[in-house]
Motif scaffolding. Structure first.
Motif, PDB file in Angstrom:
ATOM      1  N   GLN A 106      72.136  27.258  70.274  1.00 42.10           N
ATOM      2  CA  GLN A 106      71.887  27.672  68.738  1.00 42.10           C
ATOM      3  C   GLN A 106      70.612  27.302  68.122  1.00 42.10           C
ATOM      4  N   ARG A 116      67.822  29.736  68.692  1.00 41.23           N
ATOM      5  CA  ARG A 116      67.934  31.024  67.993  1.00 41.23           C
ATOM      6  C   ARG A 116      67.314  30.435  66.426  1.00 41.23           C
ATOM      7  N   LEU A 156      63.203  30.103  66.727  1.00 41.26           N
ATOM      8  CA  LEU A 156      62.466  31.519  67.392  1.00 41.26           C
ATOM      9  C   LEU A 156      61.291  31.896  66.425  1.00 41.26           C
ATOM     10  N   GLU A 159      63.976  38.423  69.654  1.00 39.90           N
ATOM     11  CA  GLU A 159      64.866  38.064  68.500  1.00 39.90           C
ATOM     12  C   GLU A 159      66.125  38.913  68.225  1.00 39.90           C
ATOM     13  N   MET A 177      68.680  38.186  70.709  1.00 41.05           N
ATOM     14  CA  MET A 177      69.295  37.022  70.429  1.00 41.05           C
ATOM     15  C   MET A 177      70.422  37.204  69.339  1.00 41.05           C
ATOM     16  N   LEU A 178      69.851  37.956  68.519  1.00 41.78           N
ATOM     17  CA  LEU A 178      71.055  38.201  67.190  1.00 41.78           C
ATOM     18  C   LEU A 178      71.988  39.067  67.577  1.00 41.78           C
TER      19      LEU A 178
END
Lengths: 219, 283, 241
Positions: free
Chosen positions: A140, A143, A146, A211, A214-215
């Motif tokens: 977490q 994220r 980043l 990004e 990851m999202l």
């Protein structure tokens, strides 16, 4: 440019190499630093605070000059026999010290942004503290951290230009040598700018992609 | 008391040298030599990034005579002595003059070449003419020499002069013109001569050959030699190899190699190759 | 380590503080003045306004300040038409070259900081201001910017600290600010650690003061009740601000 193209390529290699090693090591320092800042032990917190306050309050150029000239002496005193510190490792070490200090602050902020309930929930379902860190907190935190890490990485890429001052043949040093010996600073510094801009652009694009990856699961 | 100390220390010193000497002879010596890399023809960097020049050629020649393996590295002038003392490399060969001030921090080999220095000023500044072929040794100041210096000082007052940081020229410029001129220090000779070409500084004092190379380059026609060729004084007896004080074996090895290279004409040949004249030290 | 030498070095290096502060404060001021209108352009929905500013911030934030400084200092000095124009009066002087490079660089970062703030202002506030008949300029400068500035104050504080540190690069173009004096001192004393530690201590002092100042401003702008500002000097400062 009188045969300097090839040198620029090698300079590019050095710049990327130094940034990649310092970035990786700096991330580890940052994780350790953040853990120390959030630790129960007052001594650890104080050491980490002193580290980030001092490094973030002093010009990067000075950190590099200090490590380059002072590093060998300090290591020699520590180990007890003479230790050779090459320009490359002096550069890597000083940039790691700088990167680590900022990364510490980023990671600390990101960890604190994770709701306390997450840790409590993880512990209550029987995860060990180290499992809680590895499986719940770190993913977490990564994220959240980043975007700031992306900025920090770009600063690092640019800060590598300062190690040219201690004689490492990175992009900047090639430009300075070329500008002097061909007596054409404009061409050489523009070429260096173009190379740095390329590196930062590639980095930005890569981080955007990561990004998005990851999202994705969240949506 | 002193005698007693000596008597006590002597056996230790002997033991130390006896213990060290064989170990030293067995290992093939590896020597890293630093040079500045932007002061042609003494030393410079070619377009492949290789260090070249008189210092480099002579360095390899001396190492050959010493049976040592040598590598050259580049280091900006203002850090060249501190980095030697902390052990970044073992020796400095950068046309470095042997001076009393530097001797406080490092040791020097015997001189391996004797150079000289000169002022370069931009053309069109309306300066009074001087004899740029004359020579002036600053070691013993006679009245006639003082007169020449005074004329120079008047001519250069109010001007801006560039110098290489931590060079002897910086010492000389500060001493002779520090009160009348503005002085700016640079990291490298090339950055400094670029500013002479651009007109940010009106002139400079530096090694004669460094400036000759500049004046012969494509933007060198804006400036010319001014005043007499200078040596002696703060420049000392010539250029020597800088070595850590804790490294007497290396100094001895270099001294031996220099003496032999000077004896058989190798230094003379190399100075003629790079400078176009004999600059070998007196035998 | 020679403590006496460190103290002696600090005394010598303090002579460079004025130049460091001059460079920092002037660059920040020029950067600030440039960045307010450009940040509005950058935040605008029209690509004609926003893209040129983006190109500027992208290039200046994507390349090292050292390269920018050398381009302006050595690069411009190489061009005959620059040397022959009135501009040379400025570019001949290393101070103005450093000032230009630092100002342009600082503006690029400040624009992006302010843009974030401007975009965070709720559109309802702007609509309300339009409804009571305020002109667009007035809305921007009297309503949007103050709110934006308050939001981004911590980021702006980082930029100020960054500028104090970045001013050390002026030493590479012959200026004798703190780092320039330090390098000169090293070449005279051959004692790098003592001198660089002394220089580091001075910078640490300066950046610490700057952060404290911004903390106080933040406290003031957040409208903390007076009882939070217990110390009388803090109260005085708040009134002065």
């Amino acid at each position: 440019m009188g045969g300097f193209q090839e040198q620029f390529l090698r300079g590019l290699e050095t710049t990327v190499l130094v940034a990649a090693i310092s970035g990786t090591l700096g991330m580890l320092v940052g994780l350790a630093g953040a853990a120390a800042k959030l630790s129960r032990f007052r001594v650890l917190r104080m050491i980490a605070d002193a580290y980030t306050t001092i490094v973030r309050g002093v010009p990067e150029l000075l950190v590099i000059l200090l490590v380059y000239f002072g590093g060998t002496a300090a290591l020699t005193a520590l180990v007890g026999s003479y230790v050779e510190v090459s320009a490359l490792w002096a550069g890597v070490f000083s940039l790691t010290v700088v990167f680590g200090a900022y990364a510490t602050e980023i990671f600390r902020g990101a960890i604190q942004a994770i709701p306390r309930g997450q840790t409590e929930a993880a512990l209550s379902i029987g995860l060990a503290p180290w499992q809680t860190w590895l499986l719940v907190i770190l993913p977490q935190m990564a994220r959240i951290a980043l975007p700031a890490l992306c900025n920090l990485w770009i600063s690092l890429l640019k800060d590598t230009s300062l190690i040219s001052i201690v004689g490492l043949s990175d992009i900047m040093r090639v430009a300075v040598v070329g500008a002097g010996s061909m007596r054409d600073p404009l061409t050489f510094y523009l070429a260096a700018s173009a190379l740095y801009l390329m590196l930062t652009s590639v980095s930005l694009l890569t981080f955007r992609l990561v990004e998005r990856r990851m999202l994705a699961p969240l949506h | 008391m002193q005698k007693l100390m000596l008597a006590l220390a002597l056996p230790f010193a002997l033991a130390a040298t006896m213990g060290l000497a064989p170990a030293f002879a067995q290992e093939p010596m590896k020597v890293t030599i630093a040079t500045e890399g932007s002061s042609p023809p003494w030393n410079s960097t070619d377009s492949t990034g290789k260090l070249i020049g008189f210092d480099v050629d002579l360095g390899y020649e001396l190492c050959r005579r010493m049976g040592a393996t040598c590598t050259f590295v580049a280091q900006d002038w203002d850090g060249i002595i501190p980095a030697l003392t902390v052990g970044k490399y073992d020796a400095i060969m950068g046309g470095m003059s042997i001076t009393e001030k530097r001797k406080k921090t490092i040791d020097f080999s015997m001189p391996y070449a004797v150079g000289f220095n000169q002022i370069v000023m931009r053309k069109g500044l309306g300066l009074p003419p001087t004899d740029a072929k004359a020579k002036l040794n600053l070691t013993q100041m006679a009245a006639s020499k003082q007169a020449t210096i005074d004329t120079l000082r008047t001519a250069l007052s109010g001007r801006t002069l560039g110098v290489l940081r931590s060079s002897n020229s910086e010492v000389v410029v500060n001493e002779l013109f520090g009160k009348v001129a503005t002085i700016r220090s640079y990291d490298t000779n090339e950055n400094m001569t670029m500013d002479v070409a651009a007109g940010r500084v009106d002139g400079t004092l530096a090694d004669f050959f460094v400036l000759k190379t500049f004046l012969e380059s494509k933007d060198g026609d804006v400036a010319e030699f001014y005043g007499p060729m200078l040596n002696g004084g703060p420049w000392g007896p010539g250029a020597g190899i800088g070595i850590r004080k804790t490294d007497p074996q290396l100094k001895a090895a270099f001294d031996k190699a220099i003496a032999s290279a000077n004896e058989d004409g190798a230094i003379k040949a190399l100075t003629e190759k790079w400078f176009g004249m004999d600059m070998s030290p007196p035998k | 380590m020679d403590i006496a030498l460190i103290i002696e070095s600090i005394q010598t290096l303090l002579g460079g503080v004025v130049l460091t502060l001059e460079l920092t404060i002037l660059s920040l001021l020029i950067g600030f003045v440039l960045s307010v209108p450009l940040a509005f352009m950058r935040a605008s929905r029209s690509p004609w306004l926003s893209w040129p500013v983006l190109a500027y911030t992208y290039v200046f934030r994507g390349t090292p300040l050292l390269v920018q400084l050398f381009l302006i200092y050595y690069g411009l000095g190489q061009l005959a038409f620059v040397r022959e124009s009135f501009l040379w009066l400025l570019f001949r002087d290393p101070f103005y070259c450093a000032l230009l490079a630092f100002s342009l660089n600082s503006a690029a970062y400040t624009i992006e900081v302010f843009r974030g703030g401007i975009q965070s202002v709720p559109p309802g506030l702007v609509e309300a201001a339009q409804a009571i008949g305020l002109s667009p300029t007035k809305i921007s400068l009297r309503i949007v910017f103050p709110l934006a500035f308050r939001t981004v104050l911590p980021s702006y504080a980082n930029e100020v600290v960054g500028m104090i540190k970045a001013s050390s690069l002026a030493s590479t173009v012959t200026l004798l600010e703190i780092t320039g004096l330090a390098r000169k001192l090293v070449s005279e004393t051959f004692a790098p650690y003592e001198v660089f530690i002394a220089a580091g201590a001075i910078y640490l002092g300066l950046t610490f003061l700057a952060s404290r100042l911004f903390n106080l401003i933040e406290l003031h702008l957040s409208g903390a009740p007076p009882d939070k500002a217990r110390r009388p000097w803090l109260l005085k400062l708040r009134q002065a601000l």
